[in-house]
Design an enzyme around this catalytic site. Sequence first.
Site, short mmCIF file in Angstrom:
data_model
loop_
_atom_site.label_atom_id
_atom_site.label_comp_id
_atom_site.label_asym_id
_atom_site.label_seq_id
_atom_site.Cartn_x
_atom_site.Cartn_y
_atom_site.Cartn_z
N ASP A 1 0.84 -1.21 0.08
CA ASP A 1 0.03 0.11 -0.18
C ASP A 1 0.83 1.15 0.04
OD1 ASP A 1 -2.52 0.97 0.26
OD2 ASP A 1 -2.13 1.80 2.22
N ARG B 1 -17.80 -0.35 -2.70
CA ARG B 1 -17.61 -1.40 -1.77
C ARG B 1 -18.84 -2.14 -1.38
NH1 ARG B 1 -12.80 1.81 1.65
NH2 ARG B 1 -11.48 2.37 -0.32
N ASP C 1 -10.59 1.74 -4.93
CA ASP C 1 -10.14 3.03 -4.85
C ASP C 1 -10.96 3.95 -5.93
OD1 ASP C 1 -8.67 3.31 -2.16
OD2 ASP C 1 -7.02 2.61 -3.38
N GLU D 1 1.74 -0.41 -4.71
CA GLU D 1 0.74 0.38 -5.38
C GLU D 1 1.30 1.74 -5.72
OE1 GLU D 1 -3.22 2.98 -3.65
OE2 GLU D 1 -1.57 2.64 -2.33
N ASP E 1 -15.48 5.48 -3.46
CA ASP E 1 -15.47 4.72 -1.85
C ASP E 1 -16.55 5.91 -1.18
OD1 ASP E 1 -15.06 4.47 0.55
OD2 ASP E 1 -12.86 5.41 0.52
#
Lengths: 561, 561
Positions: free
Chosen positions: B328, B472, B424, B357, B468
């Site tokens: 991340d 989700r 994301d 990422e 988001d």
Amino acid sequence: MRKEAIHHRSTDHFAYAYDSETLHLRLQTKKNDVDHVELLFGDPYEWHDGAWQFQTMPMRKTGSDGLFDYWLAEVKPPYRRLRYGFVLRAGGEKLVYTEKGFYHEAPSDDTAYYFCFPFLHRVDLFQAPDWVKDTVWYQIFPERFANGNPAISPKGARPWGSEDPTPTSFFGGDLQGIIDHLDYLADLGITGIYLTPIFRAPSNHKYDTADYFEIDPHFGDKETLKTLVKRCHEKGIRVMLDAVFNHCGYEFGPFQDVLKNGAASRYKDWFHIREFPLQTEPRPNYDTFAFVPQMPKLNTAHPEVKRYLLDVATYWIREFDIDGWRLDVANEIDHQFWREFRQAVKALKPDVYILGEIWHDAMPWLRGDQFDAVMNYQLADAALRFFAKEDMSASEFADRLMHVLHSYPKQVNEAAFNLLGSHDTPRLLTVCGGDVRKVKLLFLFQLTFTGSPCIYYGDEIGMTGGNDPECRKCMVWDPEKQNKELYEHVKQLIALRKQYRALRRGDVAFLAADDEVNHLVYAKTDGNETVMIIINRSNEAAEIPMPIDARGKWLVNLLTG
Amino acid sequence: MRKEAIHHRSTDHFAYAYDSETLHLRLQTKKNDVDHVELLFGDPYEWHDGAWQFQTMPMRKTGSDGLFDYWLAEVKPPYRRLRYGFVLRAGGEKLVYTEKGFYHEAPSDDTAYYFCFPFLHRVDLFQAPDWVKDTVWYQIFPERFANGNPAISPKGARPWGSEDPTPTSFFGGDLQGIIDHLDYLADLGITGIYLTPIFRAPSNHKYDTADYFEIDPHFGDKETLKTLVKRCHEKGIRVMLDAVFNHCGYEFGPFQDVLKNGAASRYKDWFHIREFPLQTEPRPNYDTFAFVPQMPKLNTAHPEVKRYLLDVATYWIREFDIDGWRLDVANEIDHQFWREFRQAVKALKPDVYILGEIWHDAMPWLRGDQFDAVMNYQLADAALRFFAKEDMSASEFADRLMHVLHSYPKQVNEAAFNLLGSHDTPRLLTVCGGDVRKVKLLFLFQLTFTGSPCIYYGDEIGMTGGNDPECRKCMVWDPEKQNKELYEHVKQLIALRKQYRALRRGDVAFLAADDEVNHLVYAKTDGNETVMIIINRSNEAAEIPMPIDARGKWLVNLLTG
């Protein structure tokens, strides 16, 4: 605007941390094609009302070469993060250049368009030791500098300077000889010496190491080296040794073991062996330096070899307090090895200087994780072509230097090892066809330019010689045979370099490069002090206009006082 | 020829080892400006009668973008060393391009003119795990995939799919839920799952880790994870977890200790703290992810932090046999940390996949010493613009892809993590304005392109949602509410990808990109097998000529059989 000449990538010489607070962002554009460039930048997480918050600042043109202009912006991002793009203007035209291409207006609905410098980490900084910027080096080929202890000279060594060297001859130069002449070096102004290899090896050049943990007995012993380093440090002279890790010598123990035991040797994987038994003709069936059977290439990816060589690297720092390692054939060794090398030696002595022998573009070794510098043969080549061989014009020379400087981060240039010649190239005076005036200009250039200059022993007194072995003659100590005028010229230049911070650490700018008159003017600027270097390379006196507005400025001719 | 567009540097995408024998050399020239390019090359130590011995080979144009043509030569130097230059021809004009600039004829008195690839070392190779080229990934956001064990659901968890998620709501998804639906994934053809974080953390997304050594109790326990990995491996599915090392969560023990003990905490240097006492308003006075006080940035250069995180990284591989780490906010952590991370995890499991990422150009992390791949948002962005948002034409799309592909070494592209969306970004069907035909084209593109494709859970059945938290939502398991036609389309494409090596591993070439008809044709070629992908993005049927000579070739329509 010529889009195919506009270039930036968020790495290397285009985007880097200059220090722990400052980012440098550079842009390349076609020469004389763009009037004005601004950096557009901001923290990626600063948003207001759905719009990314950015600001702009003008970029400064730091130089040009034959094809391109180069622009620089310096930014200190408060949270050490940056997204950025470039706003270019020419005539009425405007372009916004981003990672995703060109736009007419700067998009603000997303930061993903922009270039990214994600986070400035001190641990990733390229940081060469600060002292190298103030150092003037002197390269010594120990077998030929001075014979201080004839008792340990090789059998059959020729009397000092009695004849020209051959590839295999000896003259008895040694470490004591260097100790004996430190006053000479101190008088010249030298603050660093670089010794080609001194470990036990059969040849006169000792690039064929037999034992990495022993001083060659013809050069002295460990006590002599300790004394040498101590005396040097007392005089403010740093000491750099030569690490030959790409290959060993034929006599190196582990290689002898492989020769003897073949595939059964426990050292067989220390080398790159194609087949057993080993043979040297017509070409070695094992990897070597070039095709030289006496120099078997070491397998530096092998854990034992790595351990062994890193032990060597740290041993001479820990026990003898040396200040630098020059790394022979550095680019033929794997990057992974050099990363571990840096970790190991810097852990022991954080300001040790790591200098790689690389004759080519060396960006991959100068990203902060490997070397502090490389031997700047790119600069040497251009300087010799302009000053000595005269097959490059003043403008071509300025272009070439600007090209090289703009292909590296600024702090890389500041720590570059600026040699003009070495044990691997013909002597300066010989390249200059015997014209001492040209040698003087070469030294003037070298000792006023950005980087850490190095003088090859004897060049300062006008020694001559073509390629190896001719460039490795015995140092001339007879004052009658030394060119004292040249020596004094070099000494004066070194003294000026020490006196004026601008010469050592100033930013360089080319102000004029005239192919008609054959002159060159550049400036080194540090704060409000500027040193102008005005070089007339023609054979005649010339009136060279000072390309500055001198009104209200205090002008001193540094050479004449 | 336009000199300012001609570019090469001996590093990165321009010069790299493709495998342990083969070098790739690439050249950039202005689009449609150069007729023919040859590589001029040889071993630097091959000399005859004072002249360097070189040979030449033609270079192949591998693609073009809006500004440039790109040329490739593949060489296997017998001694793994190379000096090289480029001979360019256009009309009657000839240029020799070297590291020192342009010449009319190739100089042979020195190799120093030329570009240098000093030595091909296997240890420096960029080598991603081979299996990722054959993998089709599925990204799971565990809180929203399936609730397999209601007993451990968070208090107040909403009934599955009963409402749209908020930033803080819970629905009880867990690891058992994933285990329960492995047959679904296997039926679709999935061979790798990537789970967003599963370690103990207060949020539903778990990017605010409280304990890196514990599974979040609402997701299951270590036994559940062991079972999950085991069941996956039995089905030929690899498992990748998410490592959040840039920052921890507010509840992370060491950060709590600093909150409590301030400057006296033994953990104070684990973070980047600007002043004590800590405060979170108006902005945190310690570094965080973005400006989120709940996510304090870890000082990954601190030896204890490094040790701790590397222990985490190796623990889950050693004890649970996971196959990959997704990292991340990877680009905001220092390079030095990632180098040590790679050494640590590859020593334990050489074919583990390291995926960073990074939304931007990621060359500095893809040089062989850090990551195997990054999340290819550059590809996703272009694909969404062309197929979904229709603000990019077919030719712009082809140009953009060629630009991205030619900015990395070939093997980097082959291992790239090709996502179209994630937790994301908005859902595919939503970006496509509800037009399932566009979603089908997106999957067609993704599953036939070079790289390792990843499907975000639920996109294959037409789930919707904006940014988001909308993207989700709970996975839809009611067959009546799933778009089965879309599912079958994706399943067929995955099956074709598995069946045809050319789709997985072939070289890609764009054959047509027509902005009038709005169509695109590209080919994937492996040996003498070629798969043509013909895409009509318009709303009408179109006759699209096959841009190949089909005579004597065996043609099959892979979609219809």
